[in-house]
Scaffold this motif. Structure first.
Motif, PDB file in Angstrom:
ATOM      1  N   LEU A 199       5.029  -2.978  -6.608  1.00  0.00           N
ATOM      2  CA  LEU A 199       3.634  -2.772  -7.020  1.00  0.00           C
ATOM      3  C   LEU A 199       3.142  -3.945  -7.863  1.00  0.00           C
ATOM      4  O   LEU A 199       2.011  -4.401  -7.694  1.00  0.00           O
ATOM      5  CB  LEU A 199       3.500  -1.464  -7.800  1.00  0.00           C
ATOM      6  N   VAL A 200       3.995  -4.432  -8.754  1.00  0.00           N
ATOM      7  CA  VAL A 200       3.627  -5.604  -9.556  1.00  0.00           C
ATOM      8  C   VAL A 200       3.522  -6.825  -8.643  1.00  0.00           C
ATOM      9  O   VAL A 200       2.644  -7.667  -8.806  1.00  0.00           O
ATOM     10  CB  VAL A 200       4.655  -5.834 -10.688  1.00  0.00           C
ATOM     11  N   GLY A 201       4.416  -6.895  -7.648  1.00  0.00           N
ATOM     12  CA  GLY A 201       4.408  -8.017  -6.720  1.00  0.00           C
ATOM     13  C   GLY A 201       3.141  -8.135  -5.905  1.00  0.00           C
ATOM     14  O   GLY A 201       2.781  -9.223  -5.466  1.00  0.00           O
ATOM     15  N   VAL A 202       2.459  -7.036  -5.693  1.00  0.00           N
ATOM     16  CA  VAL A 202       1.173  -7.085  -4.974  1.00  0.00           C
ATOM     17  C   VAL A 202       0.179  -7.930  -5.767  1.00  0.00           C
ATOM     18  O   VAL A 202      -0.630  -8.651  -5.187  1.00  0.00           O
ATOM     19  CB  VAL A 202       0.620  -5.657  -4.755  1.00  0.00           C
ATOM     20  N   LEU A 203       0.267  -7.857  -7.084  1.00  0.00           N
ATOM     21  CA  LEU A 203      -0.685  -8.563  -7.942  1.00  0.00           C
ATOM     22  C   LEU A 203      -0.295 -10.008  -8.213  1.00  0.00           C
ATOM     23  O   LEU A 203      -1.103 -10.786  -8.704  1.00  0.00           O
ATOM     24  CB  LEU A 203      -0.820  -7.823  -9.274  1.00  0.00           C
ATOM     25  N   VAL A 204       0.955 -10.373  -7.909  1.00  0.00           N
ATOM     26  CA  VAL A 204       1.450 -11.720  -8.182  1.00  0.00           C
ATOM     27  C   VAL A 204       1.545 -12.481  -6.853  1.00  0.00           C
ATOM     28  O   VAL A 204       2.312 -12.068  -5.979  1.00  0.00           O
ATOM     29  CB  VAL A 204       2.832 -11.670  -8.869  1.00  0.00           C
ATOM     30  N   PRO A 205       0.790 -13.551  -6.708  1.00  0.00           N
ATOM     31  CA  PRO A 205       0.862 -14.308  -5.458  1.00  0.00           C
ATOM     32  C   PRO A 205       2.284 -14.837  -5.199  1.00  0.00           C
ATOM     33  O   PRO A 205       2.964 -15.294  -6.107  1.00  0.00           O
ATOM     34  CB  PRO A 205      -0.105 -15.478  -5.682  1.00  0.00           C
ATOM     35  N   GLY A 206       2.714 -14.723  -3.961  1.00  0.00           N
ATOM     36  CA  GLY A 206       4.025 -15.229  -3.589  1.00  0.00           C
ATOM     37  C   GLY A 206       5.142 -14.211  -3.631  1.00  0.00           C
ATOM     38  O   GLY A 206       6.234 -14.474  -3.132  1.00  0.00           O
ATOM     39  N   VAL A 207       4.905 -13.059  -4.226  1.00  0.00           N
ATOM     40  CA  VAL A 207       5.927 -12.016  -4.290  1.00  0.00           C
ATOM     41  C   VAL A 207       5.632 -11.011  -3.172  1.00  0.00           C
ATOM     42  O   VAL A 207       4.510 -10.525  -3.066  1.00  0.00           O
ATOM     43  CB  VAL A 207       5.937 -11.310  -5.670  1.00  0.00           C
ATOM     44  N   PRO A 208       6.619 -10.688  -2.348  1.00  0.00           N
ATOM     45  CA  PRO A 208       6.382  -9.778  -1.210  1.00  0.00           C
ATOM     46  C   PRO A 208       6.325  -8.319  -1.645  1.00  0.00           C
ATOM     47  O   PRO A 208       7.246  -7.542  -1.403  1.00  0.00           O
ATOM     48  CB  PRO A 208       7.585 -10.052  -0.301  1.00  0.00           C
ATOM     49  N   GLY A 209       5.235  -7.924  -2.279  1.00  0.00           N
ATOM     50  CA  GLY A 209       5.112  -6.590  -2.860  1.00  0.00           C
ATOM     51  C   GLY A 209       5.280  -5.463  -1.872  1.00  0.00           C
ATOM     52  O   GLY A 209       6.068  -4.545  -2.083  1.00  0.00           O
ATOM     53  N   ARG A 210       4.541  -5.513  -0.769  1.00  0.00           N
ATOM     54  CA  ARG A 210       4.602  -4.401   0.190  1.00  0.00           C
ATOM     55  C   ARG A 210       5.990  -4.286   0.778  1.00  0.00           C
ATOM     56  O   ARG A 210       6.453  -3.190   1.058  1.00  0.00           O
ATOM     57  CB  ARG A 210       3.530  -4.527   1.258  1.00  0.00           C
ATOM     58  N   TRP A 211       6.696  -5.390   0.979  1.00  0.00           N
ATOM     59  CA  TRP A 211       8.026  -5.329   1.583  1.00  0.00           C
ATOM     60  C   TRP A 211       9.073  -4.829   0.599  1.00  0.00           C
ATOM     61  O   TRP A 211      10.050  -4.195   1.002  1.00  0.00           O
ATOM     62  CB  TRP A 211       8.401  -6.676   2.198  1.00  0.00           C
ATOM     63  N   LEU A 212       8.871  -5.071  -0.686  1.00  0.00           N
ATOM     64  CA  LEU A 212       9.767  -4.489  -1.687  1.00  0.00           C
ATOM     65  C   LEU A 212       9.597  -2.970  -1.737  1.00  0.00           C
ATOM     66  O   LEU A 212      10.574  -2.232  -1.836  1.00  0.00           O
ATOM     67  CB  LEU A 212       9.505  -5.099  -3.068  1.00  0.00           C
ATOM     68  N   VAL A 213       8.356  -2.511  -1.650  1.00  0.00           N
ATOM     69  CA  VAL A 213       8.099  -1.072  -1.644  1.00  0.00           C
ATOM     70  C   VAL A 213       8.735  -0.446  -0.396  1.00  0.00           C
ATOM     71  O   VAL A 213       9.378   0.603  -0.477  1.00  0.00           O
ATOM     72  CB  VAL A 213       6.572  -0.790  -1.707  1.00  0.00           C
ATOM     73  N   TRP A 214       8.568  -1.095   0.761  1.00  0.00           N
ATOM     74  CA  TRP A 214       9.153  -0.572   1.991  1.00  0.00           C
ATOM     75  C   TRP A 214      10.685  -0.580   1.925  1.00  0.00           C
ATOM     76  O   TRP A 214      11.336   0.369   2.355  1.00  0.00           O
ATOM     77  CB  TRP A 214       8.678  -1.379   3.201  1.00  0.00           C
ATOM     78  N   ALA A 215      11.263  -1.642   1.388  1.00  0.00           N
ATOM     79  CA  ALA A 215      12.728  -1.733   1.280  1.00  0.00           C
ATOM     80  C   ALA A 215      13.270  -0.633   0.372  1.00  0.00           C
ATOM     81  O   ALA A 215      14.331  -0.049   0.654  1.00  0.00           O
ATOM     82  CB  ALA A 215      13.140  -3.105   0.764  1.00  0.00           C
ATOM     83  N   ALA A 216      12.558  -0.325  -0.699  1.00  0.00           N
ATOM     84  CA  ALA A 216      12.981   0.761  -1.585  1.00  0.00           C
ATOM     85  C   ALA A 216      12.934   2.103  -0.856  1.00  0.00           C
ATOM     86  O   ALA A 216      13.839   2.932  -0.989  1.00  0.00           O
ATOM     87  CB  ALA A 216      12.105   0.791  -2.840  1.00  0.00           C
ATOM     88  N   MET A 217      11.884   2.306  -0.065  1.00  0.00           N
ATOM     89  CA  MET A 217      11.781   3.544   0.719  1.00  0.00           C
ATOM     90  C   MET A 217      12.901   3.622   1.747  1.00  0.00           C
ATOM     91  O   MET A 217      13.502   4.684   1.939  1.00  0.00           O
ATOM     92  CB  MET A 217      10.416   3.622   1.411  1.00  0.00           C
ATOM     93  N   LEU A 218      13.231   2.504   2.391  1.00  0.00           N
ATOM     94  CA  LEU A 218      14.322   2.458   3.356  1.00  0.00           C
ATOM     95  C   LEU A 218      15.648   2.795   2.684  1.00  0.00           C
ATOM     96  O   LEU A 218      16.431   3.596   3.198  1.00  0.00           O
ATOM     97  CB  LEU A 218      14.392   1.073   4.011  1.00  0.00           C
ATOM     98  N   TRP A 219      15.889   2.191   1.536  1.00  0.00           N
ATOM     99  CA  TRP A 219      17.123   2.433   0.771  1.00  0.00           C
ATOM    100  C   TRP A 219      17.263   3.918   0.450  1.00  0.00           C
ATOM    101  O   TRP A 219      18.303   4.525   0.656  1.00  0.00           O
ATOM    102  CB  TRP A 219      17.091   1.581  -0.484  1.00  0.00           C
TER     103      TRP A 219
END
Length: 160
Positions: A17-37
């Motif tokens: 969620l923080v990564g969405v606000l920071v350019p260059g950080v793959p926010g949506r993919w971190l959220v998806w990876a956490a859901m996958l985990w």
């Protein structure tokens, strides 16, 4: 799944969620990876449904963001402080007025930052419009999708 693993999944989602606000950080993919985990460890019907739904939401989100005009951060006055307050406003709004509150919370965070910086309603409103035209819409769409996924996960953990 142990409590420490749930905490780690939650922290990865928060980082996303923080990564969405920071350019260059793959926010949506971190959220998806956490859901996958979480889904791979939980292995329940609800976990698989949430993973499929999260995948669909985030793919639609990516398509919508690609259709929006590109982010033009330079020259508009977007600062890290503004991004932090906009993100915090979206998260607070998401929980105060479930789901739909993220949108006014995000815009309110930008307006509040600009009101403090510029000192008056008129200039703050004009600046908020300029920020939303330049980058706010694409950030808002991505943040809203990630908040939906994180909220669904949190609901499943608490009530599931």
């Amino acid at each position: 799944m142990g409590a420490w693993q749930l905490l780690l999944v939650g922290l990865v989602m928060l980082l996303g969620l923080v990564g969405v606000l920071v350019p260059g950080v793959p926010g949506r993919w971190l959220v998806w990876a956490a859901m996958l985990w979480w889904s791979l460890h939980e292995q329940s019907g609800l976990a698989w449904v949430l993973l499929v739904a999260a995948t669909a939401v985030l793919l639609v989100d990516q398509a919508v963001v690609w259709l929006l005009p590109p982010r033009r951060l330079r020259g508009v006055g977007i600062t890290r402080r503004m991004a932090a307050f906009a993100g915090a406003g979206a998260v607070v709004g998401f929980f105060v007025l479930p789901v739909v509150g993220a949108i006014p919370g995000f815009i309110g965070g930008i307006y509040g930052t600009e009101r403090h910086r510029l000192g008056g309603h008129g200039p703050a409103l004009a600046s908020t419009r300029a920020v939303m035209r330049a980058a706010g819409t694409s950030v808002l769409v991505e943040l809203f999708a990630c908040l939906l996924v994180a909220g669904a996960w949190l609901g499943a953990v608490v009530w599931g």
